[in-house]
Design a protein around this motif. Structure first.
Motif, PDB file in Angstrom:
ATOM      1  N   GLY A   1       0.702   1.967  36.330  1.00 47.75           N
ATOM      2  CA  GLY A   1       0.358   0.868  35.933  1.00 47.75           C
ATOM      3  C   GLY A   1      -0.978   0.262  36.478  1.00 47.75           C
ATOM      4  N   HIS A   2      -1.258  -0.709  36.057  1.00 46.38           N
ATOM      5  CA  HIS A   2      -3.059  -1.300  36.833  1.00 46.38           C
ATOM      6  C   HIS A   2      -4.019  -0.499  37.559  1.00 46.38           C
ATOM      7  N   PRO A   3      -5.080  -0.149  36.933  1.00 47.01           N
ATOM      8  CA  PRO A   3      -5.924   0.939  37.592  1.00 47.01           C
ATOM      9  C   PRO A   3      -6.346   0.277  39.100  1.00 47.01           C
ATOM     10  N   ARG A   4      -6.228  -0.833  39.120  1.00 49.36           N
ATOM     11  CA  ARG A   4      -6.646  -0.898  40.846  1.00 49.36           C
ATOM     12  C   ARG A   4      -8.123  -0.313  41.239  1.00 49.36           C
ATOM     13  N   LEU A   5      -8.934  -0.301  40.342  1.00 48.31           N
ATOM     14  CA  LEU A   5     -10.256   0.936  40.815  1.00 48.31           C
ATOM     15  C   LEU A   5     -10.667   0.393  42.080  1.00 48.31           C
ATOM     16  N   ARG A   6     -11.180  -0.849  42.473  1.00 47.56           N
ATOM     17  CA  ARG A   6     -11.544  -0.652  43.676  1.00 47.56           C
ATOM     18  C   ARG A   6     -10.738  -0.821  45.236  1.00 47.56           C
ATOM     19  N   ALA A   7      -9.160  -0.285  44.753  1.00 50.78           N
ATOM     20  CA  ALA A   7      -8.041  -0.444  45.933  1.00 50.78           C
ATOM     21  C   ALA A   7      -8.216   0.780  45.803  1.00 50.78           C
ATOM     22  N   ARG A   8      -8.001   1.689  44.975  1.00 51.17           N
ATOM     23  CA  ARG A   8      -7.507   2.918  44.696  1.00 51.17           C
ATOM     24  C   ARG A   8      -9.334   3.803  45.568  1.00 51.17           C
ATOM     25  N   HIS A   9     -10.286   3.253  46.017  1.00 48.94           N
ATOM     26  CA  HIS A   9     -11.855   3.647  45.766  1.00 48.94           C
ATOM     27  C   HIS A   9     -11.537   3.472  47.275  1.00 48.94           C
ATOM     28  N   LEU A  10     -10.936   2.498  47.730  1.00 46.13           N
ATOM     29  CA  LEU A  10     -11.164   2.291  49.213  1.00 46.13           C
ATOM     30  C   LEU A  10     -11.384   2.971  50.187  1.00 46.13           C
ATOM     31  N   PRO A  11     -10.310   4.159  50.275  1.00 48.64           N
ATOM     32  CA  PRO A  11     -10.147   5.346  51.758  1.00 48.64           C
ATOM     33  C   PRO A  11     -11.979   5.818  51.994  1.00 48.64           C
ATOM     34  N   PHE A  12     -12.402   5.745  50.748  1.00 50.40           N
ATOM     35  CA  PHE A  12     -14.010   6.818  50.149  1.00 50.40           C
ATOM     36  C   PHE A  12     -14.915   5.724  50.409  1.00 50.40           C
TER      37      PHE A  12
ATOM     38  N   TRP B   1     -19.731  -1.964  41.217  1.00 50.45           N
ATOM     39  CA  TRP B   1     -18.844  -2.924  41.797  1.00 50.45           C
ATOM     40  C   TRP B   1     -17.448  -1.462  42.968  1.00 50.45           C
ATOM     41  N   MET B   2     -17.733  -0.357  42.685  1.00 50.49           N
ATOM     42  CA  MET B   2     -17.072   0.564  43.539  1.00 50.49           C
ATOM     43  C   MET B   2     -17.747   0.687  45.070  1.00 50.49           C
ATOM     44  N   ARG B   3     -18.670   0.361  44.946  1.00 51.83           N
ATOM     45  CA  ARG B   3     -19.562   0.302  46.501  1.00 51.83           C
ATOM     46  C   ARG B   3     -18.798  -0.687  47.182  1.00 51.83           C
TER      47      ARG B   3
END
Length: 141
Positions: free
Chosen positions: A85-96, A137-139
């Motif tokens: 589904g949608h990449p949701r990049l920021r949400a997927r990277h929040l644990p790091f 944006w991932m920061r």
């Protein structure tokens, strides 16, 4: 939201430029080569140790996910979306914990991979800007 690599430059592409960054790069085989070189460098180069530490011991899953994502992001097949589904990049990277140092290591590693694969200079420049926008944006720290 992140912009795809195809929408990062306001200057028009030369008439003989492929329609997408995916095609310009050389399609699926070249996206795979770029991703593989990126992760090989991350695994081998001490300069990327902080970035490497954020990843699991095996990079196979990370390699596949970045490959699937980049194919679509560059204007090719949407393999990632088909699977997850949608990449949701920021949400997927929040644990790091991703700060400026991690962003800069990611960018340096990707730049080195593009250079080593002799990606066209104009394409490298366009991708560099698009990658930097997304990496920044991932920061989250």
């Amino acid at each position: 939201m992140t912009a795809s690599a195809d929408s990062t430059s306001s200057s028009p592409a030369p008439a003989n430029t492929p329609a997408s960054a995916y095609d310009w790069l050389g399609g699926e085989a070249q996206v795979r080569a770029l991703v593989d070189r990126f992760y090989d460098l991350m695994d081998l180069e001490p300069a990327y140790a902080g970035l490497r530490a954020l990843h699991p011991s095996s990079l196979e899953g990370s390699r596949d996910k970045l490959f699937w994502f980049l194919c679509g992001w560059l204007g090719g097949p949407d393999y990632f979306i088909e699977r997850f589904g949608h990449p949701r990049l920021r949400a997927r990277h929040l644990p790091f914990r991703i700060g400026i140092a991690e962003r800069d290591q990611w960018m340096a590693c990707m730049r080195q991979a593009m250079q080593e694969l002799a990606v066209d200079g104009e394409l490298q420049q366009r991708l560099d800007g698009a990658f930097m926008n997304t990496a920044d944006w991932m920061r989250n720290i």
